[in-house]
Design a protein around this motif. Structure first.
Motif, PDB file in Angstrom:
ATOM      1  N   GLY A   1       1.022  -1.165  -0.083  1.00 32.72           N
ATOM      2  CA  GLY A   1      -0.031  -0.249  -0.035  1.00 32.72           C
ATOM      3  C   GLY A   1       0.743   1.300   0.012  1.00 32.72           C
ATOM      4  O   GLY A   1       1.992   1.155   0.369  1.00 32.72           O
ATOM      5  N   LYS A  14      -7.518   7.359   3.780  1.00 37.09           N
ATOM      6  CA  LYS A  14      -8.079   6.586   4.498  1.00 37.09           C
ATOM      7  C   LYS A  14      -9.295   5.966   3.766  1.00 37.09           C
ATOM      8  O   LYS A  14      -9.682   4.488   3.542  1.00 37.09           O
ATOM      9  CB  LYS A  14      -8.996   6.955   5.627  1.00 37.09           C
ATOM     10  CG  LYS A  14      -7.929   7.080   6.918  1.00 37.09           C
ATOM     11  CD  LYS A  14      -8.571   7.439   8.216  1.00 37.09           C
ATOM     12  CE  LYS A  14      -9.179   6.322   9.044  1.00 37.09           C
ATOM     13  NZ  LYS A  14      -9.749   6.758  10.367  1.00 37.09           N
ATOM     14  N   ASP A  34      -7.862   3.493   0.882  1.00 37.91           N
ATOM     15  CA  ASP A  34      -7.359   2.430   1.222  1.00 37.91           C
ATOM     16  C   ASP A  34      -8.446   1.464   1.975  1.00 37.91           C
ATOM     17  O   ASP A  34      -8.452   0.010   1.909  1.00 37.91           O
ATOM     18  CB  ASP A  34      -6.593   2.847   2.604  1.00 37.91           C
ATOM     19  CG  ASP A  34      -5.218   2.902   2.367  1.00 37.91           C
ATOM     20  OD1 ASP A  34      -4.759   2.649   1.251  1.00 37.91           O
ATOM     21  OD2 ASP A  34      -4.279   3.481   3.284  1.00 37.91           O
ATOM     22  N   GLN A  35      -9.593   2.243   2.596  1.00 37.66           N
ATOM     23  CA  GLN A  35     -10.692   1.205   2.961  1.00 37.66           C
ATOM     24  C   GLN A  35     -11.312   0.686   1.839  1.00 37.66           C
ATOM     25  O   GLN A  35     -11.928  -0.557   2.039  1.00 37.66           O
ATOM     26  CB  GLN A  35     -11.616   2.266   3.784  1.00 37.66           C
ATOM     27  CG  GLN A  35     -12.736   1.343   4.625  1.00 37.66           C
ATOM     28  CD  GLN A  35     -13.433   2.456   5.371  1.00 37.66           C
ATOM     29  OE1 GLN A  35     -13.342   3.480   5.462  1.00 37.66           O
ATOM     30  NE2 GLN A  35     -14.766   1.749   5.898  1.00 37.66           N
ATOM     31  N   LYS A  95      -9.189  -2.015   0.612  1.00 35.45           N
ATOM     32  CA  LYS A  95      -8.977  -3.454   1.706  1.00 35.45           C
ATOM     33  C   LYS A  95     -10.566  -4.156   1.646  1.00 35.45           C
ATOM     34  O   LYS A  95     -10.500  -5.459   1.608  1.00 35.45           O
ATOM     35  CB  LYS A  95      -8.966  -2.635   2.976  1.00 35.45           C
ATOM     36  CG  LYS A  95      -8.661  -3.774   4.088  1.00 35.45           C
ATOM     37  CD  LYS A  95      -8.087  -3.140   5.476  1.00 35.45           C
ATOM     38  CE  LYS A  95      -8.004  -4.233   6.537  1.00 35.45           C
ATOM     39  NZ  LYS A  95      -7.526  -3.691   7.761  1.00 35.45           N
ATOM     40  N   GLU A  96     -11.562  -3.299   1.790  1.00 38.77           N
ATOM     41  CA  GLU A  96     -12.899  -3.995   1.939  1.00 38.77           C
ATOM     42  C   GLU A  96     -13.337  -4.749   0.733  1.00 38.77           C
ATOM     43  O   GLU A  96     -14.059  -5.893   0.748  1.00 38.77           O
ATOM     44  CB  GLU A  96     -14.149  -3.075   2.084  1.00 38.77           C
ATOM     45  CG  GLU A  96     -14.001  -2.542   3.293  1.00 38.77           C
ATOM     46  CD  GLU A  96     -15.087  -1.156   3.724  1.00 38.77           C
ATOM     47  OE1 GLU A  96     -15.677  -0.825   2.525  1.00 38.77           O
ATOM     48  OE2 GLU A  96     -14.948  -0.547   4.709  1.00 38.77           O
ATOM     49  N   ASN A 117     -10.921  -6.349  -1.247  1.00 42.44           N
ATOM     50  CA  ASN A 117      -9.802  -7.245  -1.796  1.00 42.44           C
ATOM     51  C   ASN A 117      -9.084  -6.883  -3.162  1.00 42.44           C
ATOM     52  O   ASN A 117      -8.667  -7.775  -3.657  1.00 42.44           O
ATOM     53  CB  ASN A 117     -10.087  -8.717  -1.462  1.00 42.44           C
ATOM     54  CG  ASN A 117     -10.514  -9.130  -0.208  1.00 42.44           C
ATOM     55  OD1 ASN A 117      -9.792  -8.773   0.874  1.00 42.44           O
ATOM     56  ND2 ASN A 117     -11.513  -9.735  -0.088  1.00 42.44           N
ATOM     57  N   GLU A 173      -6.408  -5.656  -4.134  1.00 41.01           N
ATOM     58  CA  GLU A 173      -4.813  -6.080  -4.347  1.00 41.01           C
ATOM     59  C   GLU A 173      -4.692  -7.520  -4.595  1.00 41.01           C
ATOM     60  O   GLU A 173      -3.943  -7.872  -5.302  1.00 41.01           O
ATOM     61  CB  GLU A 173      -4.056  -5.531  -3.230  1.00 41.01           C
ATOM     62  CG  GLU A 173      -4.101  -4.124  -3.033  1.00 41.01           C
ATOM     63  CD  GLU A 173      -3.593  -3.650  -1.788  1.00 41.01           C
ATOM     64  OE1 GLU A 173      -2.806  -2.673  -1.642  1.00 41.01           O
ATOM     65  OE2 GLU A 173      -3.739  -4.422  -0.664  1.00 41.01           O
ATOM     66  N   THR A 174      -5.838  -8.171  -4.646  1.00 44.71           N
ATOM     67  CA  THR A 174      -5.733  -9.825  -4.783  1.00 44.71           C
ATOM     68  C   THR A 174      -6.477 -10.180  -6.135  1.00 44.71           C
ATOM     69  O   THR A 174      -6.442 -11.192  -6.531  1.00 44.71           O
ATOM     70  CB  THR A 174      -6.337 -10.445  -3.748  1.00 44.71           C
ATOM     71  OG1 THR A 174      -7.698 -10.272  -3.715  1.00 44.71           O
ATOM     72  CG2 THR A 174      -5.601 -10.395  -2.380  1.00 44.71           C
ATOM     73  N   CYS A 224     -12.645  -0.784  -7.747  1.00 43.36           N
ATOM     74  CA  CYS A 224     -11.146  -1.313  -7.278  1.00 43.36           C
ATOM     75  C   CYS A 224     -10.225  -0.480  -8.058  1.00 43.36           C
ATOM     76  O   CYS A 224      -9.325   0.130  -7.708  1.00 43.36           O
ATOM     77  CB  CYS A 224     -10.861  -2.590  -7.291  1.00 43.36           C
ATOM     78  SG  CYS A 224     -11.435  -3.484  -6.131  1.00 43.36           S
TER      79      CYS A 224
END
Length: 116
Positions: free
Chosen positions: A18, A24, A27-28, A31-32, A34, A36-37, A72
């Motif tokens: 990151g 925030k 990033d949130q 993250k929520e 996913n 990056e995957t 995303c």
């Protein structure tokens, strides 16, 4: 070639650790969802190079980019723009290129393949 190495390093940084300067909100979202995957490193590099430089994106990587999802895609681009390495980039231009890339990939994936 040096710029390609810079983009490679940045993509690895964003997909694994990151960005330090990320908001925030982005990033949130990342993250929520996913984010990056959901896209492989080679296609992430190809897509970001296509957006931040002027490269075309292969059909395979367009497929991965569309699979990543618009939320995303937008969050990752915005987070990338927050990095000081991109301070000379015009956010409006990059976001416009990002939207254009998204729309081009969506049209490519949604269009029927030619008959054999």
């Amino acid at each position: 070639m040096a710029s390609l190495n810079v983009y490679s390093t940045l993509v690895v940084l964003f997909l694994t650790c990151g960005a330090v300067m990320a908001t925030k909100e982005n990033d949130q979202i990342i993250k929520e969802n996913n984010c990056e995957t959901k896209i492989g490193l080679p296609c992430a590099l190809e897509a970001f190079t296509g957006i931040f430089e002027t490269w075309t994106i292969s059909t395979k990587c367009c497929d991965e980019l569309v699979g990543l999802g618009k939320v995303c895609h937008s969050a990752l681009v915005k987070r990338t723009l927050e990095n000081p390495l991109f301070k000379d980039q015009s956010p409006a231009t990059i976001i416009a290129k990002s939207i254009q890339t998204w729309n081009n990939c969506l049209a490519l994936i949604d269009s029927p393949s030619p008959s054999a």
